[in-house]
Design an enzyme around this catalytic site. Structure first.
Site, PDB file in Angstrom:
ATOM      1  N   LYS A  22     104.745  28.850  64.241  1.00  8.76           N
ATOM      2  CA  LYS A  22     103.784  29.452  63.309  1.00  8.76           C
ATOM      3  C   LYS A  22     102.513  29.905  64.026  1.00  8.76           C
ATOM      4  O   LYS A  22     102.070  31.045  63.857  1.00  8.76           O
ATOM      5  CB  LYS A  22     103.413  28.436  62.227  1.00  8.76           C
ATOM      6  CG  LYS A  22     102.168  28.802  61.448  1.00  8.76           C
ATOM      7  CD  LYS A  22     101.633  27.622  60.674  1.00  8.76           C
ATOM      8  CE  LYS A  22     100.240  27.882  60.171  1.00  8.76           C
ATOM      9  NZ  LYS A  22      99.199  27.117  60.850  1.00  8.76           N
ATOM     10  N   ASN A  23     101.928  29.014  64.822  1.00 11.54           N
ATOM     11  CA  ASN A  23     100.622  29.357  65.383  1.00 11.54           C
ATOM     12  C   ASN A  23     100.702  30.388  66.505  1.00 11.54           C
ATOM     13  O   ASN A  23      99.688  30.975  66.885  1.00 11.54           O
ATOM     14  CB  ASN A  23      99.865  28.091  65.803  1.00 11.54           C
ATOM     15  CG  ASN A  23      99.351  27.344  64.577  1.00 11.54           C
ATOM     16  OD1 ASN A  23      99.316  27.898  63.474  1.00 11.54           O
ATOM     17  ND2 ASN A  23      98.976  26.090  64.748  1.00 11.54           N
ATOM     18  N   CYS A 117      93.710  26.417  55.834  1.00 16.37           N
ATOM     19  CA  CYS A 117      93.694  24.989  55.499  1.00 16.37           C
ATOM     20  C   CYS A 117      92.298  24.424  55.692  1.00 16.37           C
ATOM     21  O   CYS A 117      91.654  24.653  56.705  1.00 16.37           O
ATOM     22  CB  CYS A 117      94.665  24.228  56.395  1.00 16.37           C
ATOM     23  SG  CYS A 117      96.348  24.334  55.804  1.00 16.37           S
ATOM     24  N   ARG A 123      84.989  24.628  59.795  1.00 19.78           N
ATOM     25  CA  ARG A 123      85.807  25.232  60.851  1.00 19.78           C
ATOM     26  C   ARG A 123      85.062  26.454  61.398  1.00 19.78           C
ATOM     27  O   ARG A 123      85.283  27.572  60.967  1.00 19.78           O
ATOM     28  CB  ARG A 123      87.196  25.585  60.308  1.00 19.78           C
ATOM     29  CG  ARG A 123      87.962  24.340  59.884  1.00 19.78           C
ATOM     30  CD  ARG A 123      89.371  24.638  59.442  1.00 19.78           C
ATOM     31  NE  ARG A 123      90.197  25.148  60.523  1.00 19.78           N
ATOM     32  CZ  ARG A 123      91.488  25.457  60.378  1.00 19.78           C
ATOM     33  NH1 ARG A 123      92.073  25.307  59.220  1.00 19.78           N
ATOM     34  NH2 ARG A 123      92.176  25.916  61.397  1.00 19.78           N
ATOM     35  N   ASP A 308      97.673  18.510  65.095  1.00 21.24           N
ATOM     36  CA  ASP A 308      98.539  18.948  63.995  1.00 21.24           C
ATOM     37  C   ASP A 308      99.710  17.992  63.759  1.00 21.24           C
ATOM     38  O   ASP A 308     100.516  18.218  62.864  1.00 21.24           O
ATOM     39  CB  ASP A 308      99.054  20.375  64.262  1.00 21.24           C
ATOM     40  CG  ASP A 308      97.921  21.395  64.175  1.00 21.24           C
ATOM     41  OD1 ASP A 308      96.855  21.056  63.645  1.00 21.24           O
ATOM     42  OD2 ASP A 308      98.113  22.532  64.654  1.00 21.24           O
ATOM     43  N   ARG A 400     103.381  27.212  53.812  1.00 25.51           N
ATOM     44  CA  ARG A 400     102.641  28.111  54.716  1.00 25.51           C
ATOM     45  C   ARG A 400     103.171  27.994  56.130  1.00 25.51           C
ATOM     46  O   ARG A 400     103.015  28.915  56.925  1.00 25.51           O
ATOM     47  CB  ARG A 400     101.158  27.691  54.765  1.00 25.51           C
ATOM     48  CG  ARG A 400     100.418  27.927  53.491  1.00 25.51           C
ATOM     49  CD  ARG A 400      99.044  27.400  53.640  1.00 25.51           C
ATOM     50  NE  ARG A 400      98.400  28.229  54.664  1.00 25.51           N
ATOM     51  CZ  ARG A 400      97.122  28.438  54.755  1.00 25.51           C
ATOM     52  NH1 ARG A 400      96.328  27.886  53.878  1.00 25.51           N
ATOM     53  NH2 ARG A 400      96.629  29.179  55.681  1.00 25.51           N
TER      54      ARG A 400
HETATM   55  C1  EPZ Z   1      94.241  26.210  65.665  1.00 25.46           C
HETATM   56  O1  EPZ Z   1      93.090  26.283  64.845  1.00 25.46           O
HETATM   57  C2  EPZ Z   1      95.401  25.972  64.742  1.00 25.46           C
HETATM   58  N1  EPZ Z   1      95.458  27.054  63.783  1.00 25.46           N
HETATM   59  C3  EPZ Z   1      95.239  24.628  64.025  1.00 25.46           C
HETATM   60  O2  EPZ Z   1      96.439  24.384  63.338  1.00 25.46           O
HETATM   61  C4  EPZ Z   1      95.029  23.514  65.042  1.00 25.46           C
HETATM   62  O3  EPZ Z   1      94.691  22.318  64.358  1.00 25.46           O
HETATM   63  C5  EPZ Z   1      93.925  23.847  66.020  1.00 25.46           C
HETATM   64  O4  EPZ Z   1      94.167  25.157  66.613  1.00 25.46           O
HETATM   65  C6  EPZ Z   1      93.803  22.841  67.163  1.00 25.46           C
HETATM   66  O5  EPZ Z   1      95.012  22.765  67.860  1.00 25.46           O
HETATM   67  C7  EPZ Z   1      96.016  28.222  64.122  1.00 25.46           C
HETATM   68  O6  EPZ Z   1      96.503  28.428  65.221  1.00 25.46           O
HETATM   69  C8  EPZ Z   1      96.046  29.288  63.079  1.00 25.46           C
HETATM   70  P1  EPZ Z   1      90.285  25.434  67.451  1.00 25.46           P
HETATM   71  P2  EPZ Z   1      91.729  26.822  65.446  1.00 25.46           P
HETATM   72  O7  EPZ Z   1      89.452  26.655  67.538  1.00 25.46           O
HETATM   73  O8  EPZ Z   1      92.058  27.847  66.466  1.00 25.46           O
HETATM   74  C9  EPZ Z   1      85.854  23.567  67.260  1.00 25.46           C
HETATM   75  C10 EPZ Z   1      97.838  23.901  61.575  1.00 25.46           C
HETATM   76  O9  EPZ Z   1      97.973  22.883  60.866  1.00 25.46           O
HETATM   77  N2  EPZ Z   1      85.433  24.981  67.296  1.00 25.46           N
HETATM   78  O10 EPZ Z   1      91.129  25.050  68.605  1.00 25.46           O
HETATM   79  O11 EPZ Z   1      90.883  27.223  64.303  1.00 25.46           O
HETATM   80  C11 EPZ Z   1      86.513  23.221  65.932  1.00 25.46           C
HETATM   81  O12 EPZ Z   1      85.562  22.841  64.966  1.00 25.46           O
HETATM   82  C12 EPZ Z   1      96.464  24.407  61.907  1.00 25.46           C
HETATM   83  O13 EPZ Z   1      98.790  24.575  61.994  1.00 25.46           O
HETATM   84  C13 EPZ Z   1      84.101  25.283  67.406  1.00 25.46           C
HETATM   85  O14 EPZ Z   1      83.237  24.410  67.454  1.00 25.46           O
HETATM   86  O15 EPZ Z   1      91.182  25.513  66.140  1.00 25.46           O
HETATM   87  C14 EPZ Z   1      87.433  22.097  66.345  1.00 25.46           C
HETATM   88  O16 EPZ Z   1      86.712  20.905  66.360  1.00 25.46           O
HETATM   89  C15 EPZ Z   1      95.395  23.655  61.219  1.00 25.46           C
HETATM   90  N3  EPZ Z   1      83.742  26.607  67.444  1.00 25.46           N
HETATM   91  C16 EPZ Z   1      87.827  22.449  67.784  1.00 25.46           C
HETATM   92  O17 EPZ Z   1      86.861  23.375  68.237  1.00 25.46           O
HETATM   93  C17 EPZ Z   1      84.653  27.597  67.407  1.00 25.46           C
HETATM   94  O18 EPZ Z   1      84.263  28.782  67.448  1.00 25.46           O
HETATM   95  C18 EPZ Z   1      89.205  23.081  67.948  1.00 25.46           C
HETATM   96  O19 EPZ Z   1      89.336  24.215  67.094  1.00 25.46           O
HETATM   97  C19 EPZ Z   1      86.012  27.284  67.291  1.00 25.46           C
HETATM   98  C20 EPZ Z   1      86.379  25.955  67.240  1.00 25.46           C
END
Ligand code: EPZ
Length: 433
Positions: A22-23, A117, A123, A308, A400
């Protein structure tokens, strides 16, 4: 409203075929916007986030041709607009990839603030914005939309050091930089398998990206991406979810169409819990016959234990002998589902990022709610392992990200069915109104 009705307490036996990731899919589909030609994408999972991503592209003017259940051809040669529909884009989190893709190809993007989600915390996308800005874009948020535009129409390569390891920011900046003028370096990049998959997809279309899968990604801007064909990798988290399911229920399943290396972080933890995992070329044989053992888990960016999989492993540990500690190291709040597990008899205390899980002898069926995608997967696992009947609502979240979950579990011998029920709240509101 759809609900799953589960009669739990039956061990799982049989084979399960894992779908495309998915991702990876929700990034690769928008990345097709960068390509001036036809991309054939294979191994696409049939899930609602993919359907939504394809709809958004179609609305922008992409030609979408469905070849079969898991293959589509996307033609972005005649994109009409760089502004996404507010209604569509805000439904999925991954709509933020449209910014990088549109900005990278056309030098401008207007995309609704992403939805997706919500597991309780904020986020943010500040790291995405930091990257776009470094590449020479102006980014502002107005009336629910993110507006991004490149000065003089084309981005310029730059060095970007991410303050946090972010999957989304790494992929988004990669997309924006692929056709920027000159070289881009992303440091402290995320290393998840879907990052490598996106880079491989873009390279197969003519991009020049090196280092994906390490913390330094180097991108040499190219003039144009042409069409091609690409197959998406198997879903690490879907595979891990079925592994966790058999860990919780007992039994033996063959998890097919996976990349064992991607599963190492999950396999190792389940083995610690007393689950037997036998690795073959592209399958894993997963067996649980004895008692589950306690284990401590800390979620981390890849190759650490994935966030995840946190709700699913916590559910497994709720049935293990002894007390386990689960620490969430990626998101600030991802334990909302714990209340539902407690209703089934689990003994879990949450203190900020840590859950103290005291294993219980058994869970008992109850009406439970899926609050987000992975929490929903955890509810399914809990219901399968529990004695008695559970009714899971909120299954739209589960669908989803999990293709045919009900049919796949039924094929493993689970007693689970999907039922349509009238939405009582809506009916009541209609009555009152
Ligand atoms: C991706 O989300 C995935 N979603 C999430 O999966 C997954 O939990 C996450 O990566 C971590 O592996 C998709 O790929 C669509 P991040 P993403 O940016 O990219 C902080 C699922 O269940 N952060 O790696 O949004 C954030 O708050 C979903 O399949 C910032 O501070 O996650 C978090 O603590 C849910 N500033 C950490 O980084 C930013 O600009 C990691 O977030 C971006 C993120």
């Amino acid at each position: 409203m759809t609900k799953y009705i589960v009669q739990g307490g039956k061990p799982l036996f049989g084979e399960v075929e894992i779908s495309g990731a998915k991702n990876a899919a929700v990034a690769i589909i928008p990345a097709a916007l960068l390509v001036d030609g036809v991309c054939r994408i294979e191994n696409i999972p049939q899930i609602s986030d993919v359907t939504m991503s394809l709809k958004i592209l179609e609305q922008l003017g992409a030609g979408i041709r469905t070849i079969n259940r898991h293959t589509v051809e996307i033609d972005c040669s005649h994109i009409r607009s760089t502004r996404t529909s507010y209604e569509l884009a805000r439904k999925i989190r991954a709509s933020y990839y449209l910014i990088g893709a549109l900005l990278g190809r056309f030098g401008q993007a207007e995309v609704a603030m992403p939805g997706g989600c919500n597991f309780g915390g904020v986020r943010p996308i500040d790291q995405h914005v930091k990257g776009f800005t470094a590449l020479g874009a102006k980014v502002l948020v107005e009336s629910g939309f993110i507006h991004a535009s490149a000065e003089n129409g084309r981005l310029k390569g730059a060095s970007i050091y991410l303050d946090v390891v972010s999957v989304g920011a790494t992929m988004n900046i990669m997309m924006a930089a692929v056709m920027a003028e000159g070289n881009t370096v992303i440091e402290n990049a995320a290393k998840e398998p879907h990052i490598v998959d996106l880079a491989n997809f873009l390279n197969s279309m003519g991009a020049n990206i090196r280092g994906a899968g390490t913390d330094t990604i180097k991108i040499r801007g190219v003039e144009r991406l042409r069409g091609g064909s690409y197959a998406i990798i198997p879903d690490q988290i879907e595979a891990g979810t079925y592994m966790a399911a058999v860990a919780a229920t007992g039994g033996q399943i063959l998890v097919k169409n996976i990349i064992p290396k991607h599963m190492d972080c999950i396999t190792a933890k389940l083995q610690e819990c007393g689950v037997e995992v036998e690795e073959h070329e592209d399958t894993l044989l997963v067996r649980r016959t004895g008692k589950l053992q306690k284990a401590n888990v800390k979620t981390m960016p890849y190759p650490g234990f994935p966030t995840d999989m946190q709700p699913q492993i916590t559910t497994v540990l709720s049935l293990a002998e002894g007390t386990s500690l689960v620490t969430e190291g990626v998101w600030s709040n991802r334990y909302r589902y714990v209340d539902e597990l407690r209703r089934m008899g689990a003994s879990i205390q949450v203190d900020e990022k840590t859950a103290v899980v005291e294993g219980v002898e058994r869970l008992t069926g109850a009406p439970i709610q899926a609050y987000d995608l992975r929490a929903g997967a955890a509810m399914v696992i809990a219901a399968l392992a529990a004695h008695g009947q559970s009714e899971i609502s909120g299954v739209k979240y589960i669908e989803r990200g999990y293709e045919n979950i009900v049919a796949k579990l039924q094929a493993l011998g689970a007693d689970i069915r999907s039922v349509e029920e009238p939405d009582e709240t809506a009916a009541m509101e209609a009555h009152i109104g």
